[in-house]
Scaffold this active site. Structure first.
Site, PDB file in Angstrom:
ATOM      1  N   THR A 380       0.878  -1.140  -0.180  1.00  0.00           N
ATOM      2  CA  THR A 380      -0.014  -0.240   0.121  1.00  0.00           C
ATOM      3  C   THR A 380       1.277   0.823   0.185  1.00  0.00           C
ATOM      4  OG1 THR A 380      -1.969  -1.248   1.474  1.00  0.00           O
ATOM      5  CG2 THR A 380      -1.740   1.160   1.256  1.00  0.00           C
ATOM      6  N   SER A 696       3.749 -30.661  -1.086  1.00  0.00           N
ATOM      7  CA  SER A 696       5.795 -30.732  -1.212  1.00  0.00           C
ATOM      8  C   SER A 696       6.052 -30.951  -0.565  1.00  0.00           C
ATOM      9  CB  SER A 696       5.515 -28.921  -1.372  1.00  0.00           C
ATOM     10  OG  SER A 696       5.265 -28.565  -0.430  1.00  0.00           O
ATOM     11  N   LYS A 739       9.264 -19.818   0.361  1.00  0.00           N
ATOM     12  CA  LYS A 739      10.480 -20.710   1.471  1.00  0.00           C
ATOM     13  C   LYS A 739      11.978 -21.216   1.481  1.00  0.00           C
ATOM     14  CE  LYS A 739       7.191 -24.468  -0.625  1.00  0.00           C
ATOM     15  NZ  LYS A 739       6.661 -25.579  -1.433  1.00  0.00           N
TER      16      LYS A 739
END
Length: 797
Positions: A380, A696, A739
């Site tokens: 934002t 995963s 990750k």
């Protein structure tokens, strides 16, 4: 209504209960009535079309002309049934009878006396009943005289106000001296319900009947007086409005003669001048001019006057042709973007490219960008920075929880209090037709019975359509093609595909520890020092202390919690300075708990002391990447696999596939062939309150099972991710950047990734890549060989 004095009536009245000394029962033909309650001595006309009723009249005229009138308890479409009739009725004499051309019998009857039904004797060809006349004896006294006097006075007063009672009824009431007749005449003439009339008919005691009639007359009189008061007020208001209109027209004529202009004409002229100066497009100007002509013909007191006036104000105040000039200096724009945000090179590159193209092609349409990333990564605030760099106005509209299409398109003017949608409202608030317009939280927009706001946004965010955006309130097109629309989201999955297709997606990943350290010193700390009234020399936070705040007090992809903790440090120092304890402060690593309390996050013990049956996996969430531990345990049992930790179906299937792979290749993995015969295996993924799913974790699950069954711990500081197949292949997965950053935050050193995810490593910051070791694999035997380097598995055949 009258009380006729003729021979038929006099002879019939001779048969009244007062004239019947013995009060014997008699047989009467019964005429059931849906809406008539007849009182003794009251004359009423009747129209009868039914065959049975006409048969009854024919037979009665051949005898004594006396019939029984019984009212029905509930109105019926057909002739009332015997079980639907009241038990008290009135005997009546037929005074006159005639037939019309359409075979309808018209009667004039007069009530004689009350009777009570003893039994219904017959139904065909018409109803006959055995009835007992009811005597109405009474003893005159002063109370009855007073009731009679009051009733006459109130009824005559009511007669003056009532629009439905004939005036000659007053003379008739004045002549009645019998209290029984008075109560029946007044009760029968009033506009009261059938139930109230039947209650009066069944009230035999004369004094009680007078009381009831008096109460009904009082109630009716109050209603009539209130109605007259209201009518007088309304008439007075109407007379005043007419008088004001007449005077206003006279003033207009005088002003015209004197060459003066009245206030209303001045208002219309002012609106017309403002319309001409507002730069409206041709179609919008025609619509506004048409509404202005309507306004000039409508009096100010009309409700439509304010509606049209408000509409014209909106049309005039919208920035149809007002635009800010873009800052096309690329160097200055780059400097402003760097001042407000650290890194985010991909986004800055895209904004500078837009400016470069605008410099070469000024009429270029505004891009529609979607910033996607975890909370607190600056999506934002980036919109504000872009507006500052471009030199444009900035407006923001939050879409979180919006479920009504009218929020986007507005309401039609037929609704009371209608307004344009929030898109047009924001454009007017900006004051230009080319602001930077940020649509916040577009992934959290909803839909219900009031419409689908995301469908309404399809037109707003389509450069091929938004040059003529149609708002329901304006009903003319507004050009949004010059607006630079930016949208923000935490995840793309919840955004409808047609809407997602209209936006250029730019991902804002989480920050590394080094990036957070730089941002904290360059952006967050100076902002919090200013917010807490501190000078830069009054507070110093060492780099070791800041790293401890980042690692032990926050664990996030963004920066919001880090800024809160820095604010807490500033508040603590501000208090010490305000209390005179010190004039400046240097916070070291050891002093951080004194201001922020005990550490909230710790390095997981499993990372420090690996043990068999535990593997470290990597997961993606909307708030950034996370590490998760896959724990496996074996126990005596009956070949059962148990899975816990709120795992989804895909994750459970990954566990089944891993177990099947191990059972098929046990000897090559250093696992006994019969390990599952008398054994139960339990796989658990901690943080059991959080649902988990996805393929995963397949590699980590298989590694944890092999570690458990071969009694070999996984290499310290190693994490892994990837989907597995039954044949032992390692498939690519998503969210690699998040990750890897999560593994880096947790202090891991090596990561096993699918070979096909090699391309995703380019998005990872160079400093992170330098500090981590990546193993790219294609098959599970490679994974196990890397994970158990001390005891490598046998090669597959």
């Amino acid at each position: 209504m009258s009380l006729p004095k003729n021979l038929e009536a006099e002879s019939a009245l001779a048969a009244s209960p007062e004239a019947m000394a013995n009060g014997d029962s008699r047989l009467l033909p019964i005429l059931p009535m849906n809406d008539l309650v007849l009182f003794p001595r009251i004359v009423v006309p009747l129209s009868l079309a039914e065959d049975s009723a006409q048969h009854l009249v024919d037979d009665t005229l051949l005898k004594d002309k006396i019939i029984g009138i019984l009212a029905s308890q509930q109105a019926a479409l057909e002739a009332p049934r015997r079980d639907n009739l009241y038990q008290v009725g009135t005997a009546a004499v037929i005074l006159k009878m005639g037939k019309t051309q359409d075979e309808v019998v018209r009667l004039l009857i007069q009530g004689l006396y009350r009777f009570r039904v003893e039994e219904i004797v017959s139904q065909e060809p018409y109803m006959q009943a055995r009835v007992t006349p009811i005597a109405e004896d009474f003893e005159p006294d002063m109370e009855i005289d007073a009731l009679v006097s009051n009733l006459k006075g109130l009824f005559l007063k009511m007669l003056e106000l009532s629009p439905y009672l004939p005036t000659e009824l007053g003379a008739m009431v004045r002549e009645i001296d019998d209290p029984r007749v008075l109560a029946d005449v007044v009760g029968g003439s009033m506009n009261i319900s059938k139930k109230d009339k039947q209650e009066l008919l069944e009230t035999i005691d004369v004094k009680e009947r007078l009381h009831k009639v008096l109460a009904l007359v009082n109630r009716e009189l109050e209603i009539l007086e209130l109605g007259k008061k209201i009518q007088t007020q309304v008439k007075g208001e109407m007379d005043k409005a007419q008088r004001d209109y007449y005077l206003r027209e006279q003033i207009k004529a005088l002003q015209k003669e004197l060459g003066e202009v009245d206030e209303r004409t001045r208002e219309i002229d002012e609106l017309r001048m403002r319309l001409e100066d507002s730069g409206l497009p041709e179609a919008a100007f025609k619509e506004a001019e048409r509404e202005l002509k309507r306004l000039s013909r409508i009096p100010p007191t009309s409700p439509d006057h304010q509606v049209i006036r408000t509409y014209l104000e909106w049309m005039i105040e919208l920035p149809w042709s007002v635009a800010t000039e873009d800052n096309l200096d690329l160097e200055q724009a780059r400097r402003i973007l760097d001042e407000d945000h650290y890194n985010l090179e991909k986004v800055k590159k895209r904004i500078l490219e837009y400016l470069a193209v605008r410099k070469l092609k000024p009429d270029m349409k505004g891009p529609i960008l979607c910033f996607v990333g975890p909370p607190g990564t600056g999506k934002t605030s980036l919109g504000k920075s872009i507006a500052r760099a471009l030199g444009r106005k900035f407006v923001r509209m939050s879409l979180g929880g919006v479920r009504d299409e009218a929020e986007i398109r507005g309401h039609r003017r037929t609704y009371v209090g209608a307004l344009p949608g929030r898109i047009i409202q924001s454009i007017r608030r900006a004051g230009s037709n080319n602001p930077v317009f940020i649509l916040d939280e577009i992934d959290k927009i909803g839909a219900d019975f009031r419409g689908d706001p995301s469908s309404a946004l399809l037109e707003v965010l389509d450069p091929e359509q938004n040059f003529s955006f149609s708002d329901h309130y304006l009903e003319v097109g507004f050009d949004l093609s010059k607006v630079m629309f930016l949208t923000t989201a935490n995840m793309l999955d919840t955004i409808p595909p047609p809407l997602r297709d209209r936006m250029e997606v730019l991902e804002l990943p989480g920050y590394t520890e080094e990036e957070k350290l730089t941002i904290a010193y360059n952006y967050l700390l100076p902002r919090q020092l200013a917010a807490h009234g501190l000078q830069a020399e009054q507070l110093e936070i060492t780099s070791e202390a800041m790293r401890r705040v980042i690692s032990e007090y926050t664990r996030e992809a963004g920066l919001r919690n880090l800024e809160r903790e820095i604010a807490a440090l500033c508040r603590g120092v501000a208090r010490e300075i305000a209390e005179g304890l010190c004039t400046q402060k240097r916070i070291t690593e050891a002093e951080v708990p004194a201001y922020l309390g005990p550490s909230r996050f710790y390095r997981e013990p499993a990372l420090e002391h690996p043990e068999p049956g535990v593997a470290t996996g990597l997961a993606w969430t909307p708030t950034g990447g996370e590490i998760l531990f896959i724990e496996a345990l074996r126990m005596p049992g009956n070949s059962r696999l148990k899975l816990t930790g709120q795992l989804g179906e895909v994750m459970k299937e990954s566990a089944d596939a891993a177990l099947s792979y191990i059972r098929a290749r046990g000897p090559y993995l250093g696992v006994p062939e019969d390990f599952f015969d008398k054994t139960d295996i339990h796989i658990h993924v901690p943080a059991g309150a959080i649902p988990k799913d996805g393929p995963s974790a397949g590699v980590a699950m298989l590694t944890a099972l092999v570690s458990l069954l071969s009694d070999r711990p996984v290499k310290k500081g190693m994490a892994m991710t990837g989907e597995i197949t039954l044949r032992g292949h390692v498939m690519p997965v998503g969210g690699i950047k998040d990750k890897v950053l999560a593994a880096h935050r947790a202090g891991l050193e090596e990561i096993i990734l699918p070979a096909q995810n090699n391309k995703d490593l380019e998005e990872i910051p160079a400093k992170v890549r330098e500090q981590l070791k990546f193993h790219l694999v294609e098959r599970m035997d490679q994974v196990l060989e890397i994970a158990f380097q001390d005891q490598p598995a046998k090669p597959e055949h």
